[in-house]
Design a protein around this motif. Structure first.
Motif, mmCIF file in Angstrom:
data_model
loop_
_atom_site.group_PDB
_atom_site.id
_atom_site.type_symbol
_atom_site.label_atom_id
_atom_site.label_comp_id
_atom_site.label_asym_id
_atom_site.label_seq_id
_atom_site.Cartn_x
_atom_site.Cartn_y
_atom_site.Cartn_z
ATOM 1 N N LEU A 11 -8.180 6.521 5.818
ATOM 2 C CA LEU A 11 -7.828 5.318 5.056
ATOM 3 C C LEU A 11 -6.381 5.390 4.573
ATOM 4 C CD1 LEU A 11 -11.029 5.023 2.815
ATOM 5 C CD2 LEU A 11 -10.580 3.856 4.979
ATOM 6 N N ASP A 12 -5.612 4.387 4.921
ATOM 7 C CA ASP A 12 -4.225 4.268 4.467
ATOM 8 C C ASP A 12 -4.197 3.209 3.370
ATOM 9 O OD1 ASP A 12 -1.507 4.242 4.173
ATOM 10 O OD2 ASP A 12 -1.052 3.403 6.146
ATOM 11 N N LEU A 13 -4.096 3.636 2.114
ATOM 12 C CA LEU A 13 -4.117 2.699 0.989
ATOM 13 C C LEU A 13 -2.716 2.194 0.674
ATOM 14 C CD1 LEU A 13 -6.638 4.251 -1.583
ATOM 15 C CD2 LEU A 13 -7.075 2.713 0.333
ATOM 16 N N HIS A 14 -2.589 0.866 0.615
ATOM 17 C CA HIS A 14 -1.331 0.191 0.315
ATOM 18 C C HIS A 14 -1.513 -0.735 -0.883
ATOM 19 C CE1 HIS A 14 1.152 0.785 4.123
ATOM 20 N NE2 HIS A 14 -0.006 1.358 4.430
ATOM 21 N N ARG A 15 -0.419 -1.306 -1.329
ATOM 22 C CA ARG A 15 -0.418 -2.384 -2.306
ATOM 23 C C ARG A 15 0.287 -3.568 -1.667
ATOM 24 N NH1 ARG A 15 4.475 -3.011 -5.450
ATOM 25 N NH2 ARG A 15 4.705 -4.363 -3.639
ATOM 26 N N ASP A 16 -0.355 -4.729 -1.662
ATOM 27 C CA ASP A 16 0.192 -5.901 -0.977
ATOM 28 C C ASP A 16 1.324 -6.531 -1.788
ATOM 29 O OD1 ASP A 16 0.461 -7.692 1.054
ATOM 30 O OD2 ASP A 16 -1.495 -8.658 0.796
ATOM 31 N N SER A 17 1.963 -7.513 -1.172
ATOM 32 C CA SER A 17 3.032 -8.272 -1.824
ATOM 33 C C SER A 17 2.748 -9.755 -1.619
ATOM 34 C CB SER A 17 4.380 -7.890 -1.210
ATOM 35 O OG SER A 17 5.431 -8.584 -1.833
ATOM 36 N N VAL A 18 2.603 -10.505 -2.712
ATOM 37 C CA VAL A 18 2.280 -11.933 -2.632
ATOM 38 C C VAL A 18 3.225 -12.717 -3.540
ATOM 39 C CG1 VAL A 18 -0.159 -11.519 -2.102
ATOM 40 C CG2 VAL A 18 0.570 -11.743 -4.489
ATOM 41 N N GLU A 19 3.153 -14.039 -3.427
ATOM 42 C CA GLU A 19 3.941 -14.890 -4.311
ATOM 43 C C GLU A 19 3.588 -14.589 -5.766
ATOM 44 O OE1 GLU A 19 6.381 -17.039 -3.806
ATOM 45 O OE2 GLU A 19 6.410 -16.624 -1.658
ATOM 46 N N ASP A 20 4.575 -14.658 -6.639
ATOM 47 C CA ASP A 20 4.378 -14.269 -8.034
ATOM 48 C C ASP A 20 3.299 -15.079 -8.737
ATOM 49 O OD1 ASP A 20 6.303 -12.323 -7.789
ATOM 50 O OD2 ASP A 20 7.939 -13.595 -8.518
ATOM 51 N N SER A 21 3.031 -16.280 -8.251
ATOM 52 C CA SER A 21 2.028 -17.143 -8.900
ATOM 53 C C SER A 21 0.597 -16.735 -8.546
ATOM 54 C CB SER A 21 2.255 -18.600 -8.491
ATOM 55 O OG SER A 21 2.149 -18.726 -7.070
ATOM 56 N N ILE A 22 0.442 -15.847 -7.575
ATOM 57 C CA ILE A 22 -0.898 -15.436 -7.114
ATOM 58 C C ILE A 22 -1.322 -14.152 -7.832
ATOM 59 C CG2 ILE A 22 -2.255 -14.687 -5.126
ATOM 60 C CD1 ILE A 22 -0.362 -16.329 -3.358
ATOM 61 N N HIS A 23 -2.534 -14.164 -8.362
ATOM 62 C CA HIS A 23 -3.089 -12.968 -9.012
ATOM 63 C C HIS A 23 -4.383 -12.607 -8.286
ATOM 64 C CE1 HIS A 23 -4.524 -10.769 -12.922
ATOM 65 N NE2 HIS A 23 -4.097 -9.938 -11.996
ATOM 66 N N LEU A 24 -4.350 -11.526 -7.552
ATOM 67 C CA LEU A 24 -5.501 -11.117 -6.741
ATOM 68 C C LEU A 24 -6.480 -10.323 -7.597
ATOM 69 C CD1 LEU A 24 -3.523 -9.940 -3.565
ATOM 70 C CD2 LEU A 24 -4.654 -12.138 -3.928
ATOM 71 N N VAL A 25 -7.332 -11.039 -8.320
ATOM 72 C CA VAL A 25 -8.250 -10.368 -9.235
ATOM 73 C C VAL A 25 -9.604 -11.072 -9.228
ATOM 74 C CG1 VAL A 25 -7.600 -11.702 -11.282
ATOM 75 C CG2 VAL A 25 -8.440 -9.351 -11.549
ATOM 76 N N VAL A 83 0.093 3.452 -5.846
ATOM 77 C CA VAL A 83 -1.057 3.525 -4.934
ATOM 78 C C VAL A 83 -1.605 4.943 -4.859
ATOM 79 C CG1 VAL A 83 -0.471 1.537 -3.503
ATOM 80 C CG2 VAL A 83 0.529 3.762 -2.984
ATOM 81 N N ILE A 84 -0.792 5.925 -5.162
ATOM 82 C CA ILE A 84 -1.275 7.307 -5.145
ATOM 83 C C ILE A 84 -2.309 7.516 -6.247
ATOM 84 C CG2 ILE A 84 -0.605 9.721 -5.478
ATOM 85 C CD1 ILE A 84 1.995 9.099 -4.046
ATOM 86 N N ASP A 85 -2.102 6.887 -7.415
ATOM 87 C CA ASP A 85 -3.097 6.944 -8.488
ATOM 88 C C ASP A 85 -4.409 6.295 -8.048
ATOM 89 O OD1 ASP A 85 -1.287 8.087 -10.422
ATOM 90 O OD2 ASP A 85 -0.344 6.124 -10.571
ATOM 91 N N VAL A 86 -4.291 5.241 -7.270
ATOM 92 C CA VAL A 86 -5.474 4.542 -6.760
ATOM 93 C C VAL A 86 -6.227 5.450 -5.775
ATOM 94 C CG1 VAL A 86 -6.272 2.520 -5.474
ATOM 95 C CG2 VAL A 86 -4.378 2.306 -7.084
ATOM 96 N N GLY A 87 -5.479 6.157 -4.933
ATOM 97 C CA GLY A 87 -6.105 7.087 -3.998
ATOM 98 C C GLY A 87 -6.859 8.198 -4.710
ATOM 99 N N LYS A 88 -6.304 8.673 -5.815
ATOM 100 C CA LYS A 88 -6.973 9.717 -6.607
ATOM 101 C C LYS A 88 -8.319 9.213 -7.121
ATOM 102 C CE LYS A 88 -2.704 11.995 -8.159
ATOM 103 N NZ LYS A 88 -1.816 12.245 -9.332
ATOM 104 N N ARG A 89 -8.353 7.939 -7.553
ATOM 105 C CA ARG A 89 -9.604 7.365 -8.075
ATOM 106 C C ARG A 89 -10.645 7.246 -6.954
ATOM 107 N NH1 ARG A 89 -11.364 4.125 -12.338
ATOM 108 N NH2 ARG A 89 -13.636 3.987 -12.153
ATOM 109 N N LEU A 90 -10.225 6.842 -5.776
ATOM 110 C CA LEU A 90 -11.166 6.717 -4.654
ATOM 111 C C LEU A 90 -11.730 8.088 -4.277
ATOM 112 C CD1 LEU A 90 -12.604 5.067 -2.523
ATOM 113 C CD2 LEU A 90 -10.567 5.267 -1.066
#
Length: 407
Positions: A283-297, A223-230
């Motif tokens: 902004l507090d940037l996180h990465r969520d956790s979902v069931e393995d069958s779910i692809h949030l895209v 998520v730190i890499d994601v913060g750099k992009r933002l």
């Protein structure tokens, strides 16, 4: 007889006090004597045998226990094998020392520990990281109307039932009220800011800086890499000066430890806001956790893009308000996430999931425009997560410019 015992007890107490004062005086006078020298001097000045001192010490301890915390002495009265002893111990834990029972429940992993003790434990204990935030979600929380840009009418958005069902997922630990979701108030809250200037306007940080994404070409991004992009998007495309805190708050001595991540992050954010009062967005940037069958895209401008979810804490459990986690900015926080959600529905449908509401505070009290953002999940690549920062930066710019997305 009783008076004689009382007088003897007083004498022993006076003697013990005198011993303490003598030893204390020797320490502050700078004398450095060996244990034998101290004991020899002590024996010469006060001719009392060690066994007498031991007896006196035990008597004082027992007396203090019986007088100050009588429940602790029940074991002596009842005997270790007494059937009533567990009952008295239970009373001691739950009624006299609830923090002890709270910690037992917490470390045993009982699901209901937070609601049981929400009104009886210090804020520094419950403000610690709420592990249930990391539970894998079985519902991706997709918006109902997706695929086309949608602008909702103010009349619809002031309907509490419509607003709640269409835009929110409310965690089972808490509830939402009509006061919380006053659509007209939330939508008409002015969140615009003056964006010209050299001082920082946005702070990005990561309470869970250890959160990573699926490996891509053998590499794992975080998520730190994601913060750099933002930060890059905000500064280079929109001229919004941004501070990016890359500290990792959920590790202790190199090991994952989230027991106090929100406390550590909150202290740091507060210090940064004090140093840079120009900051208006946190902004507090996180990465969520979902069931393995779910692809949030989803796909935006031909690129695979992780879906995001805005997250609000309302400082309330089902058992009631959490007064010691008071958030004076709760209404502004809810306005911030809802206005961002509506802008997303207009410009980037299928980009945001429903806003998630949970019971704690998550450091959102530190600023009016504070928000926790879940960017994708463990099944996303870091490239998909970085791509999600392009529309997020645009939506943030639109909101801070004063744009509203309703009829």
């Amino acid at each position: 007889m009783y008076q004689n015992k009382k007088n003897l007890s007083r004498m022993i107490e006076i003697v013990m006090l005198a011993i303490f004062l003598i030893l204390w005086a020797m320490l502050i006078s700078g004398h450095r004597l060996s244990e034998n020298e101290v004991w020899e001097k002590f024996e010469k000045k006060i001719p009392i045998r060690p066994e007498i001192l031991k007896d006196a010490g035990e008597t004082l301890i027992n007396h203090a226990k019986n007088e100050m915390v009588p429940l602790l002495s029940y074991e002596d009265y009842l005997g270790e094998d007494n059937v009533l002893l567990p009952f008295f111990r239970s009373i001691m834990q739950t009624e006299m020392f609830p923090i002890q029972q709270y910690s037992v429940d917490y470390w045993d992993g009982n699901d209901n520990f937070s609601s049981l003790y929400s009104d009886r434990v210090p804020d520094y204990f419950t403000e610690s990281d709420d592990e249930s935030v990391e539970d894998k979600k079985t519902d991706p929380g997709n918006m109902d109307n997706t695929g086309t840009g949608t602008t909702y009418s103010l009349a619809k958005l002031t309907d509490y039932k419509f607003l709640l069902e269409h835009f929110y997922i409310v965690d089972e630990t808490t509830t939402m009220t009509k006061t919380d979701l006053d659509g007209k108030k939330l939508l008409q809250t002015d969140l615009s800011v003056k964006m010209k200037g050299e001082d920082p306007l946005v702070l990005i940080y990561h309470t869970h800086g250890s959160e990573t994404y699926k490996k891509e070409n053998g590499k794992t991004g975080s998520v730190i890499d994601v913060g750099k992009r933002l930060k890059k998007e905000l500064e280079e495309k929109y001229g919004i000066k941004t501070i990016h805190d890359t500290s990792i708050y959920d590790q202790v001595n190199g090991e994952l430890d989230r027991n106090a991540a929100y406390n550590y992050a909150g202290d740091s954010v507060a210090a940064t806001l004090k140093k840079h009062p120009s900051i208006k967005v946190v902004l507090d940037l996180h990465r969520d956790s979902v069931e393995d069958s779910i692809h949030l895209v989803t796909e935006i401008d031909g690129k695979k893009t992780a879906q995001i979810m805005f997250f609000n804490g309302v400082s309330r459990l089902k058992s009631g308000e959490i007064d010691y986690l008071y958030n004076p900015n709760k209404s502004a926080n809810l306005a911030f996430s809802l206005q961002m959600q509506l802008l997303a529905a207009k410009y980037y449908p299928d980009y945001t999931r429903k806003i998630y509401i949970k019971g704690y505070r998550y450091n959102l009290h530190l600023a009016k425009r504070a928000m926790l953002v879940e960017v994708g999940a463990q099944n996303n690549t870091v490239t998909e997560a970085k791509n999600a920062m392009v529309p997020l930066a645009e939506l943030l710019y639109r909101l801070l410019s004063g744009e509203k997305a309703y009829k």
